[in-house]
Design a protein around this motif. Structure first.
Motif, short mmCIF file in Angstrom:
data_model
loop_
_atom_site.label_atom_id
_atom_site.label_comp_id
_atom_site.label_asym_id
_atom_site.label_seq_id
_atom_site.Cartn_x
_atom_site.Cartn_y
_atom_site.Cartn_z
N SER A 296 0.80 -1.22 0.00
CA SER A 296 0.00 0.00 0.00
C SER A 296 0.83 1.27 0.00
CB SER A 296 -0.92 -0.01 1.21
OG SER A 296 -0.15 -0.30 2.36
N GLY B 63 12.86 -0.21 -2.30
CA GLY B 63 12.78 0.42 -0.99
C GLY B 63 12.01 -0.33 0.07
N THR C 194 10.98 -3.83 2.53
CA THR C 194 11.57 -4.99 3.17
C THR C 194 10.58 -6.14 3.05
OG1 THR C 194 12.76 -3.63 4.75
CG2 THR C 194 12.49 -5.94 5.31
N ASN D 86 17.70 -1.52 14.20
CA ASN D 86 17.55 -0.07 14.01
C ASN D 86 18.53 0.46 12.97
OD1 ASN D 86 15.49 0.16 15.82
ND2 ASN D 86 16.73 0.98 17.49
N GLN E 211 17.40 -0.35 9.53
CA GLN E 211 16.31 0.52 9.09
C GLN E 211 16.81 1.91 8.73
OE1 GLN E 211 13.17 0.34 12.05
NE2 GLN E 211 12.24 -1.34 10.92
N ASP E 212 17.75 2.44 9.53
CA ASP E 212 18.29 3.76 9.23
C ASP E 212 19.00 3.76 7.88
OD1 ASP E 212 17.36 4.55 11.65
OD2 ASP E 212 19.31 4.50 12.67
N GLN F 118 18.49 1.74 5.42
CA GLN F 118 17.50 1.59 4.36
C GLN F 118 16.92 2.95 3.98
OE1 GLN F 118 13.90 -0.73 5.31
NE2 GLN F 118 14.00 -1.48 3.21
N ASP F 119 16.59 3.75 5.02
CA ASP F 119 16.05 5.08 4.75
C ASP F 119 17.06 5.95 4.01
OD1 ASP F 119 13.74 4.49 5.95
OD2 ASP F 119 14.14 5.52 7.83
N LEU G 288 10.73 -10.35 15.14
CA LEU G 288 11.62 -9.37 14.52
C LEU G 288 11.27 -9.15 13.05
CD1 LEU G 288 15.18 -9.98 15.94
CD2 LEU G 288 13.79 -7.94 16.11
N ARG H 91 8.42 -9.39 11.69
CA ARG H 91 7.22 -8.57 11.64
C ARG H 91 7.58 -7.09 11.80
NH1 ARG H 91 1.79 -7.27 14.46
NH2 ARG H 91 1.87 -5.21 13.56
N HIS H 92 8.50 -6.85 12.74
CA HIS H 92 8.86 -5.46 13.02
C HIS H 92 9.49 -4.78 11.81
CE1 HIS H 92 10.30 -1.97 15.18
NE2 HIS H 92 11.42 -2.13 14.53
N ILE H 93 10.39 -5.48 11.15
CA ILE H 93 11.16 -4.80 10.10
C ILE H 93 10.50 -4.88 8.73
CG2 ILE H 93 12.68 -6.74 9.51
CD1 ILE H 93 14.97 -4.67 9.31
N SER H 94 9.60 -5.83 8.52
CA SER H 94 9.11 -6.09 7.17
C SER H 94 7.89 -5.26 6.81
CB SER H 94 8.78 -7.57 7.00
OG SER H 94 9.89 -8.36 7.29
N ASP H 95 7.80 -4.92 5.53
CA ASP H 95 6.57 -4.35 5.00
C ASP H 95 5.63 -5.47 4.60
OD1 ASP H 95 7.43 -1.52 4.93
OD2 ASP H 95 8.92 -2.32 3.55
N ALA I 209 1.52 -6.69 8.65
CA ALA I 209 0.49 -6.51 9.66
C ALA I 209 -0.66 -7.49 9.45
CB ALA I 209 -0.02 -5.07 9.63
N PRO J 209 10.46 -6.35 20.06
CA PRO J 209 9.46 -5.75 19.19
C PRO J 209 8.05 -5.98 19.75
CG PRO J 209 10.63 -7.53 18.05
CD PRO J 209 11.14 -7.48 19.45
N GLN K 187 -4.19 -1.22 11.28
CA GLN K 187 -3.37 -2.39 10.94
C GLN K 187 -2.29 -2.11 9.91
OE1 GLN K 187 -5.58 -5.28 7.93
NE2 GLN K 187 -6.86 -4.81 9.66
N GLU K 188 -2.11 -0.85 9.56
CA GLU K 188 -1.01 -0.51 8.67
C GLU K 188 0.21 -0.31 9.56
OE1 GLU K 188 0.92 -0.51 5.64
OE2 GLU K 188 -1.26 -0.68 5.40
N LYS K 189 1.25 -1.04 9.26
CA LYS K 189 2.40 -0.96 10.12
C LYS K 189 2.97 0.46 10.07
CE LYS K 189 6.57 -2.72 9.32
NZ LYS K 189 7.65 -2.06 10.03
N ARG L 285 5.61 2.54 9.81
CA ARG L 285 6.97 2.30 9.38
C ARG L 285 7.93 3.20 10.14
NH1 ARG L 285 9.48 -0.28 5.16
NH2 ARG L 285 11.24 0.98 4.59
N ARG L 286 9.17 2.76 10.20
CA ARG L 286 10.19 3.55 10.88
C ARG L 286 9.94 3.65 12.37
NH1 ARG L 286 12.61 1.50 8.39
NH2 ARG L 286 12.38 1.64 6.19
N ARG M 118 11.03 2.66 15.72
CA ARG M 118 12.34 2.15 16.12
C ARG M 118 12.21 1.30 17.37
NH1 ARG M 118 16.92 4.56 14.13
NH2 ARG M 118 18.01 4.20 16.06
N LEU M 119 13.09 0.33 17.46
CA LEU M 119 13.14 -0.47 18.67
C LEU M 119 13.92 0.31 19.72
CD1 LEU M 119 14.05 -3.91 17.10
CD2 LEU M 119 11.86 -3.28 18.07
N THR N 124 16.68 0.46 22.51
CA THR N 124 17.88 -0.35 22.64
C THR N 124 18.57 -0.09 23.97
OG1 THR N 124 19.28 1.34 21.66
CG2 THR N 124 18.32 -0.27 20.16
#
Lengths: 354, 338
Positions: free
Chosen positions: A8, A52, A54, A229, A232-233, A235-236, A251, A253-257, A274, B267, B277-279, B281-282, B284-285, B287
């Motif tokens: 999306s 761009g 993941t 982190n 991700q930085d 990648q941006d 993990l 889930r956290h990083i992936s689109d 999600a 996470p 439900q849209e993740k 993005r960005r 951050r975890l 640390t």
């Protein structure tokens, strides 16, 4: 079969399209090591990677997720004698050649990496890099950190010594190390720092696609978050596209689109991270996510889906749907044919019974 | 879970110090560790590499390789017996029979050149005076209990013929042959896939419940595994216990900055506050800064002071004591008081 763009966030098109990828490893036996059987490690896998984004590739050991990553960077033939690869891996090179890579990739259309010889692959190698799981064995202990990070530049870029040294220093700073550390050896660093070195090496050639194969699973818990982190930085900053291969589902889930779930060489479900995590549709995805322990003692679940038995041996895969021998909703018809990935609402699922 | 009657202590560790002599000096892997393990409970030991969690476990079984390792001082009482004073022969009879241990990598813990049946029956015969036939029957029964299909036939198979999950089941079967009252499990599921991990953890808990008074000391780096299996948790860092708490308290209200940092770096596991439900993005975890220090270069004062975001001057000068904050909850931090 092509999987359309159902992401999306409206990014600029596909950078990689994997179409009907099949990889078979030979099994040899006897005195003359003749091929006596084969393992279809990857069986008709198709997906796209967008510029761009993941894409998380998850599944249990032996599902073929690492093989997919290695096939993309085209190193399987060098790794395994007699490996058979079919299907297409279409890479879309940039229109103008990137500054640091030497050979100009001025092809207009996509290139099928799967068909390229080692020599023909070479101009594209700078664009596709890998980050490996084990930061202890993936760095040469006899090379300094500076030499490790510089090596891909020596191979792929026409830079003077001073330019290379400058770039190495810049890369080390990008990943949270210091220029001064370039004269030190890998054993002087902790696991998390070594993974940072591995990331700096992967970024040296200005890649566009980074295949990260279990990049944090060998690291301590408090260090994993730092590396995620950092990824991700970067990648941006550099607009990288990641294929993130891992078994740690929280993990991923956290990083992936988006996420693709694999089982015994097949992709069984693809969708936004999600959606797949919130409501997995394929019976295997459901069982896999249900098995993930949660860091919440109040949420201990009695309703966990228990998969009976283990993943079958890929040498004797079940006919039809590979998951049917463990599937709670298997029907006799599941043995007839491999179910294709079909679009169901917001995602692709390879099961006709959901 | 918590009963009102006083719990019986199965294992009592007091002031345990296990050091390793290295060329670079003395590594204080376990430095003044004291804890109790009660009958019927699962006590989790959480920590990162070098925290001393595995060395603590090995010390209980007197399995510290010496040299370079040595148990410098302390007391380990198991069912009232002082393990550090018993002869090595006596320890051998306790190992496997009364205290059993399973390790992370089942392939390296099984002997590749002997059949599973051979290894299981040897384990029985080492502790009991019965015939080989009887021992074999016990082995078959135990394999059946841990969920291995067709156990009689599989006795003749070798370790490489089993998958990772099946090997870990064999290890558990072997560990439970002597009906031990204490099972020490050191990262038992770390090398396994999640669906297999769930099976193995469930099996361990089920077998524990089948034996009255049995307890598990579960060593892991995985906080989610702790949340799902343990009754109490002990957090270790730098060879010291930093926090002890019932599992719910630890996750809902962690006291020590290190525990808080560990939990915060996980996470989010539920979409929860993300209705669309849209993740986002960005995201951050959180640390914990810095690196896990090696045990050779631990700082003076609080062991966590190099990475703690809440440190004060006192943390560098003096190491805090592990003090009981409320009954059953302790923490080692100057900022945490009763």
């Amino acid at each position: 079969m092509t999987i359309t763009n159902n992401n999306s966030n409206g990014q600029a098109g596909n950078i990689l399209e994997v179409e009907n990828l099949r990889v078979s490893y030979p099994i040899t036996g006897g005195v003359f090591a003749r091929k006596i059987a084969e393992v279809r490690a990857v069986d008709d896998v198709s997906f796209v990677l967008q510029q761009g984004e993941t894409l998380g590739l998850v599944g249990e050991s032996g599902c073929g997720k690492s093989t997919v990553g290695r096939a993309i960077v085209n190193i399987l033939r060098a790794m395994v004698y007699g490996v058979e690869i079919s299907g297409r891996i279409l890479y879309h090179p940039p229109q103008e050649s990137p500054t640091t890579s030497t050979q100009a990739n001025n092809h207009a259309g996509p290139v099928d990496l799967a068909s390229l010889s080692r020599a023909a692959m070479r101009p594209y190698r700078p664009d596709l890099q890998m980050i490996f799981q084990d930061p202890y064995s993936s760095l040469n202990p006899r090379m300094t950190v500076g030499q490790i990070v510089e090596e891909p530049l020596t191979i792929h870029a026409r830079l003077t010594k001073q330019e290379r040294v400058d770039r190495v220093g810049w890369l080390l700073e990008k990943v949270g190390l210091t220029r001064e550390q370039s004269s030190r050896y890998p054993h002087e660093f902790s696991g998390g720092q070594r993974q940072r070195i591995g990331i700096a090496r992967a970024l040296a050639t200005n890649p566009r696609i980074v295949i990260a194969d279990e990049p944090v699973s060998a690291l301590d818990v408090s260090i994993q978050a730092q590396v995620i982190n950092l990824m991700q930085d970067l990648q941006d900053e550099f607009g990288l596209s990641y294929l993130f291969i891992a078994h740690d589902l929280s993990l991923v889930r956290h990083i992936s689109d988006r996420i693709a779930v694999m089982y015994l060489g097949h992709i069984v479900e693809v969708g936004s991270a999600a959606n797949v995590y919130k409501a997995p549709m394929h019976p295997y995805s459901r069982a896999l996510l249900s098995a993930v322990p949660r860091p919440d003692p109040d949420a201990r679940r009695a309703d966990r889906i228990r998969l009976s038995g283990e993943v079958p041996n890929p040498i004797n895969k079940p006919s039809g749907c590979a998951f049917r021998t463990r599937c709670p909703i298997a029907k006799p018809s599941c043995a007839d044919a491999v179910p294709p990935l079909e679009l169901k609402g917001d995602r692709w699922v390879a099961c006709p019974h959901v | 879970m918590m009963s009102t009657q006083p719990r019986k202590t199965l294992l009592e560790v007091r002031g345990l110090r296990t050091y390793f002599d290295t060329e670079a000096g003395v590594a204080k892997a376990v430095d003044d560790v004291s804890f109790d393990l009660y009958e019927g409970e699962v006590l989790g030991v959480v920590g990162e590499s070098g925290s001393g969690k595995s060395v603590t476990a090995l010390s209980i079984l007197r399995l510290i390789p010496s040299p370079p390792g040595r148990i410098v001082e302390g007391s380990i009482r198991f069912q009232g017996r002082e393990l550090l004073q018993t002869s090595i022969d006596e320890i051998r009879s306790i190992r496997g029979k009364e205290i059993a241990m399973i390790f992370q990598e089942p392939m390296t813990s099984l002997n590749p050149v002997f059949s599973i049946g051979m290894q299981l029956t040897e384990a029985v015969l080492a502790h009991e005076n019965i015939t080989r036939k009887q021992a074999e029957a016990r082995a078959i029964e135990m394999l059946e209990r841990v969920g291995i299909a067709d156990p009689a036939r599989r006795l003749n198979d070798f370790p490489h013929q089993f998958s990772g999950g099946m090997r870990q089941r064999v290890m558990i079967a072997m560990a439970l042959l002597g009906t031990p009252s204490l099972l020490i499990a050191d990262e038992p599921t770390t090398a396994l896939d999640v669906t297999i991990q769930a099976q193995i953890l469930e099996l361990m808990l089920k077998l524990k419940d089948e034996q009255a008074g049995a307890a598990i000391l579960l060593i892991t780096h995985n906080l989610a595994v702790v949340a799902e299996t343990c009754d109490r948790v002990m957090v270790m860092y730098g060879g010291k216990i930093q926090e002890v708490a019932p599992v719910r308290d630890l996750f809902n209200n962690p006291l020590h900055p290190y525990t808080r940092g560990l939990l915060a770096s996980l996470p989010e596991h539920d979409a929860g506050h993300d209705p669309d439900q849209e993740k986002t993005r960005r995201e951050r975890l959180r640390t914990i800064p810095g690196n896990v220090p090696s045990i050779m270069e631990l700082p003076v004062g609080c062991k966590f002071n190099t990475r703690c975001t809440e440190r004060i001057e006192r943390c560098f000068a003096e190491e805090p004591e592990l003090i009981e904050i409320t009954p059953g909850r302790s923490a080692r931090c100057h900022l945490v008081t009763k």
